[in-house]
Design a protein around this motif. Structure first.
Motif, PDB file in Angstrom:
ATOM      1  N   UNK A 199       0.852  -1.187   0.000  1.00  0.00           N
ATOM      2  CA  UNK A 199       0.000   0.000   0.000  1.00  0.00           C
ATOM      3  C   UNK A 199       0.889   1.239   0.000  1.00  0.00           C
ATOM      4  N   UNK A 200       0.720   2.070  -1.024  1.00  0.00           N
ATOM      5  CA  UNK A 200       1.517   3.291  -1.150  1.00  0.00           C
ATOM      6  C   UNK A 200       0.743   4.427  -0.498  1.00  0.00           C
ATOM      7  N   UNK A 201       1.229   4.863   0.659  1.00  0.00           N
ATOM      8  CA  UNK A 201       0.586   5.948   1.397  1.00  0.00           C
ATOM      9  C   UNK A 201       1.616   7.015   1.729  1.00  0.00           C
ATOM     10  N   UNK A 202       1.117   8.196   2.061  1.00  0.00           N
ATOM     11  CA  UNK A 202       2.017   9.272   2.470  1.00  0.00           C
ATOM     12  C   UNK A 202       2.719   8.973   3.772  1.00  0.00           C
ATOM     13  N   UNK A 203       2.049   8.265   4.674  1.00  0.00           N
ATOM     14  CA  UNK A 203       2.660   7.905   5.961  1.00  0.00           C
ATOM     15  C   UNK A 203       3.846   6.968   5.731  1.00  0.00           C
ATOM     16  N   UNK A 204       3.651   5.942   4.916  1.00  0.00           N
ATOM     17  CA  UNK A 204       4.740   4.995   4.631  1.00  0.00           C
ATOM     18  C   UNK A 204       5.931   5.706   3.992  1.00  0.00           C
ATOM     19  N   UNK A 264       4.178  19.993 -20.632  1.00  0.00           N
ATOM     20  CA  UNK A 264       4.797  19.625 -19.355  1.00  0.00           C
ATOM     21  C   UNK A 264       3.745  19.394 -18.278  1.00  0.00           C
ATOM     22  N   UNK A 265       4.024  18.460 -17.387  1.00  0.00           N
ATOM     23  CA  UNK A 265       3.103  18.094 -16.319  1.00  0.00           C
ATOM     24  C   UNK A 265       3.731  18.455 -14.980  1.00  0.00           C
ATOM     25  N   UNK A 266       2.961  19.126 -14.125  1.00  0.00           N
ATOM     26  CA  UNK A 266       3.460  19.482 -12.800  1.00  0.00           C
ATOM     27  C   UNK A 266       3.065  18.411 -11.793  1.00  0.00           C
ATOM     28  N   UNK A 267       3.992  18.086 -10.902  1.00  0.00           N
ATOM     29  CA  UNK A 267       3.771  17.070  -9.881  1.00  0.00           C
ATOM     30  C   UNK A 267       3.882  17.718  -8.502  1.00  0.00           C
ATOM     31  N   UNK A 268       3.094  17.179  -7.544  1.00  0.00           N
ATOM     32  CA  UNK A 268       3.050  17.738  -6.206  1.00  0.00           C
ATOM     33  C   UNK A 268       3.338  16.653  -5.177  1.00  0.00           C
ATOM     34  N   UNK A 269       3.813  17.085  -4.013  1.00  0.00           N
ATOM     35  CA  UNK A 269       4.150  16.137  -2.942  1.00  0.00           C
ATOM     36  C   UNK A 269       2.886  15.498  -2.397  1.00  0.00           C
ATOM     37  N   UNK A 270       2.985  14.222  -2.019  1.00  0.00           N
ATOM     38  CA  UNK A 270       1.847  13.498  -1.487  1.00  0.00           C
ATOM     39  C   UNK A 270       1.628  13.906  -0.029  1.00  0.00           C
ATOM     40  N   UNK A 271       0.382  14.122   0.397  1.00  0.00           N
ATOM     41  CA  UNK A 271       0.121  14.445   1.809  1.00  0.00           C
ATOM     42  C   UNK A 271       0.493  13.268   2.716  1.00  0.00           C
ATOM     43  N   UNK A 272       0.863  13.584   3.932  1.00  0.00           N
ATOM     44  CA  UNK A 272       1.245  12.540   4.893  1.00  0.00           C
ATOM     45  C   UNK A 272      -0.011  11.994   5.565  1.00  0.00           C
ATOM     46  N   UNK A 273      -0.692  11.100   4.886  1.00  0.00           N
ATOM     47  CA  UNK A 273      -1.888  10.469   5.425  1.00  0.00           C
ATOM     48  C   UNK A 273      -1.849   8.984   5.093  1.00  0.00           C
ATOM     49  N   UNK A 274      -2.887   8.273   5.500  1.00  0.00           N
ATOM     50  CA  UNK A 274      -2.948   6.823   5.295  1.00  0.00           C
ATOM     51  C   UNK A 274      -3.771   6.436   4.069  1.00  0.00           C
ATOM     52  N   UNK A 275      -4.082   7.382   3.237  1.00  0.00           N
ATOM     53  CA  UNK A 275      -4.851   7.087   2.039  1.00  0.00           C
ATOM     54  C   UNK A 275      -3.966   6.381   1.015  1.00  0.00           C
ATOM     55  N   UNK A 276      -4.448   5.282   0.455  1.00  0.00           N
ATOM     56  CA  UNK A 276      -3.676   4.498  -0.503  1.00  0.00           C
ATOM     57  C   UNK A 276      -3.714   5.193  -1.861  1.00  0.00           C
ATOM     58  N   UNK A 277      -2.528   5.405  -2.443  1.00  0.00           N
ATOM     59  CA  UNK A 277      -2.421   6.034  -3.753  1.00  0.00           C
ATOM     60  C   UNK A 277      -2.115   4.966  -4.809  1.00  0.00           C
ATOM     61  N   UNK A 278      -2.771   5.086  -5.961  1.00  0.00           N
ATOM     62  CA  UNK A 278      -2.602   4.144  -7.071  1.00  0.00           C
ATOM     63  C   UNK A 278      -2.082   4.902  -8.279  1.00  0.00           C
ATOM     64  N   UNK A 279      -0.992   4.446  -8.904  1.00  0.00           N
ATOM     65  CA  UNK A 279      -0.429   5.184 -10.053  1.00  0.00           C
ATOM     66  C   UNK A 279      -1.391   5.311 -11.229  1.00  0.00           C
ATOM     67  N   UNK A 280      -2.281   4.328 -11.417  1.00  0.00           N
ATOM     68  CA  UNK A 280      -3.196   4.359 -12.558  1.00  0.00           C
ATOM     69  C   UNK A 280      -4.358   5.315 -12.363  1.00  0.00           C
ATOM     70  N   UNK A 281      -4.585   5.754 -11.138  1.00  0.00           N
ATOM     71  CA  UNK A 281      -5.711   6.634 -10.856  1.00  0.00           C
ATOM     72  C   UNK A 281      -5.424   8.041 -11.382  1.00  0.00           C
ATOM     73  N   UNK A 282      -6.399   8.613 -12.103  1.00  0.00           N
ATOM     74  CA  UNK A 282      -6.236   9.976 -12.626  1.00  0.00           C
ATOM     75  C   UNK A 282      -6.091  10.985 -11.492  1.00  0.00           C
ATOM     76  N   UNK A 283      -6.732  10.713 -10.368  1.00  0.00           N
ATOM     77  CA  UNK A 283      -6.659  11.627  -9.227  1.00  0.00           C
ATOM     78  C   UNK A 283      -5.294  11.606  -8.560  1.00  0.00           C
ATOM     79  N   UNK A 284      -4.637  10.443  -8.568  1.00  0.00           N
ATOM     80  CA  UNK A 284      -3.377  10.288  -7.846  1.00  0.00           C
ATOM     81  C   UNK A 284      -2.150  10.490  -8.728  1.00  0.00           C
ATOM     82  N   UNK A 285      -2.323  10.604 -10.034  1.00  0.00           N
ATOM     83  CA  UNK A 285      -1.172  10.742 -10.925  1.00  0.00           C
ATOM     84  C   UNK A 285      -0.367  11.995 -10.667  1.00  0.00           C
ATOM     85  N   UNK A 286      -0.991  12.993 -10.063  1.00  0.00           N
ATOM     86  CA  UNK A 286      -0.271  14.245  -9.804  1.00  0.00           C
ATOM     87  C   UNK A 286       0.842  14.070  -8.771  1.00  0.00           C
ATOM     88  N   UNK A 287       0.847  12.944  -8.054  1.00  0.00           N
ATOM     89  CA  UNK A 287       1.889  12.673  -7.067  1.00  0.00           C
ATOM     90  C   UNK A 287       2.970  11.727  -7.590  1.00  0.00           C
TER      91      UNK A 287
END
Length: 579
Positions: free
Chosen positions: A224-229, A400-423
């Protein structure tokens, strides 16, 4: 008055034929015994065959067998002898001298033409049928002479897998791969770029092994890829050198996509061992026997030349794909509470890496480790700072695509998700700018940059998944292929009725059989592949010439004329992807 010598007719009851029939029957029985033994032992071992539902794979374990190896060697020797007998019959027919009867002297010069034809037909038809059978069952042939066993003790694993694309087209893959061992003693196989490790809980080789030991928790393939991990890994001082070494030797493997490049010999064997080339062998040998030596040589030369050209073309395409898959950079990783410069192949999941396009001193020792537009060598998630990347090499997106730091939370991020690609940053993309991280968190030689943690490496990265799709995905189905098969079937149907008509008229004697077979070969020409390949090469050359003309016109600041504009027409394509 000279004495007339009567021609001798030698049938299949001659001693030489009887001996060959007995040898063939003995080999048949020997192979049947090997097959029966294999079937019995496959039922004996419960864990010989395992189905992995999560990976849609069936795995079977095998190990070498002395009985099977002996049977295979004898079968190969007999197959070579049949080819030698064909050549002997060719040469003997040209000289009108029978070579198989011992000590007959001049009588060997007075053997009927039917006798030579029988000697030709027997190995000719037998070889054709055997090659067709071997090609039809070539996947099973690799383990036919091996002994079934449990996957735990297997030296070779037979894998069968089925995949479906978005259009529902199904494609089956089957291969036999050898088992190897890593430095840590892990038994593994490599198939379709991925590493499969033997897992005792599943009694099979899996690409996602499960570990009960807490010390092996870091070797997990999927996590699980999370900001906390991600932030905890940085606060712990990054990956330890010992853990990184274990991961490189474990299921993840090194950060490399190893595209197999077959040798010219291996490519030729794969190319020529197909049904169409077997048919061409069938046609060429008949021309040689019937004294059409020039025709046989011409067809052989054209077929072999076109086959080698095709092998060479496919090999060059593989080399280009391997070059595209190869990323050899230097990266800055945070291990054991300090920054180190390592080769990109040694980066592993959990490594903290520094993203930068600027160095304090352009003359220092790390200048060659990064440049103004460094390529990312692994998938990672941004944990500190921000960056701008060029993803055109991977997705075709030119902006060009801008990327942002992932918040430090326990939410699981998925690379294929359009919402999570910014991280997420993906392997093969180009870093244009990185900054925003605290200077105290960066290496001393870096003036500005960001921090990220590696999430996927090698063939498991987005770039690796794309390459695996290109290499092992479902092939595009064209209606023109179906139409070509229909035309070929129609030609075979017409030739078959002509074959029957000729032989019924002449009561199926040897001369009529060969004449009708030659007629069939004339209708279904073995040079069809030559014509198809010639058309493909001519089209490719025209396209390259038009591309060159347009490039030259653009360099000179001129617009390409209407007749030089490249136009590509795609007809009857069920699935088309832009590259």
């Amino acid at each position: 008055m000279p004495q007339t010598v009567e021609n001798i007719d030698i049938g299949y009851g001659a001693p030489g034929y009887i001996i060959n029939f007995l040898i063939f029957f003995a080999l048949f029985v020997f192979n049947a015994v090997v097959y029966a033994r294999s079937r019995l032992q496959s039922k004996r071992f419960v864990d010989h065959c395992i189905f992995l539902s999560n990976e849609n794979q069936t795995q079977k374990g095998y190990r070498p067998s002395r009985l099977g190896s002996s049977c295979r060697a004898l079968s190969v020797i007999f197959l070579i002898w049949m080819q030698c007998s064909l050549i002997i019959t060719f040469l003997s027919n040209y000289q009108h001298y029978w070579p198989y009867s011992p000590g007959q002297g001049d009588k060997n010069k007075h053997v009927t033409w039917d006798s030579f034809t029988r000697a030709f037909l027997l190995p000719w038809i037998t070889t054709f049928l055997l090659l067709v059978w071997l090609r039809r069952h070539h996947a099973s042939l690799a383990v036919f002479y091996m002994c079934p066993c449990s996957l735990e003790k297997a030296t070779h694993v037979k894998i069968h897998s089925s995949t479906e694309d978005e259009n529902g087209n199904r494609q089956d893959f089957e291969d036999v791969v050898p088992v190897s061992a890593t430095a840590r003693g892990l038994r593994m196989i490599e198939w379709q770029l991925l590493r499969y490790v033997y897992c005792s809980s599943k009694d099979a080789f899996t690409s996602d092994p499960q570990y009960d030991n807490e010390l092996d928790e870091g070797l997990k393939v999927e996590r699980d890829i999370t900001g906390v991990w991600a932030n905890e890994m940085y606060r712990k001082g990054g990956m330890s050198t010992e853990m990184a070494s274990m991961m490189l030797d474990g299921p993840q493997g090194i950060n490399e996509i190893n595209v197999h490049i077959p040798s010219i010999l291996e490519g030729c064997i794969t190319e020529f061992f197909s049904f169409f080339y077997i048919y061409q062998f069938f046609a060429v040998t008949l021309s040689f026997y019937w004294d059409y030596v020039s025709v046989g040589l011409m067809m052989s030369l054209l077929v072999l030349t076109c086959g080698v050209i095709k092998v060479y073309t496919e090999r060059m395409q593989r080399l280009k794909m391997k070059e595209m898959a190869t990323l050899n950079e230097r990266v800055l990783v945070f291990r054991d509470h300090q920054w180190k410069s390592v080769d990109s192949h040694d980066a592993c999941v959990g490594d903290i890496i520094c993203l930068t396009s600027k160095l304090k001193d352009e003359d220092n020792n790390y200048e060659h480790h990064s440049n103004h537009r460094p390529l990312l060598t692994a998938d990672c998630i941004l944990i500190n700072g921000s960056c701008v990347v060029d993803e055109s090499l991977l997705t075709g997106e030119t902006m060009p695509i801008q990327k942002f730091a992932v918040p430090e939370d326990k939410r699981v991020r998925i690379p294929d998700s359009a919402e999570h690609k910014k991280h997420f940053l993906f392997a093969g993309t180009c870093l244009l700018h990185a900054g925003g991280a605290d200077q105290s968190d960066l290496p001393d030689q870096v003036s500005e940059g960001g921090l990220a943690i590696v999430t996927h490496v090698g063939p498991r990265s987005t770039r690796g998944i794309l390459l695996r799709t290109l290499l092992f995905g479902s092939s595009t189905r064209l209606h023109i292929v179906t139409e070509a098969k229909f035309v070929l079937a129609l030609l075979v149907f017409i030739a078959f009725w002509d074959f029957l008509a000729v032989n019924l008229n002449y009561e199926f004697n040897l001369s009529s059989v060969l004449a009708a077979t030659f007629m069939l070969i004339s209708m279904v020409s073995p040079l069809l592949s030559v014509a198809v390949l010639g058309g493909q090469l001519a089209s490719a050359q025209r396209l390259n010439r038009k591309k060159l003309k347009q490039r030259n016109a653009e360099e000179e600041g001129e617009e390409a004329s209407a007749d030089e504009t490249i136009q590509i027409y795609v007809r009857d394509v069920d699935r088309m992807a832009l590259a």
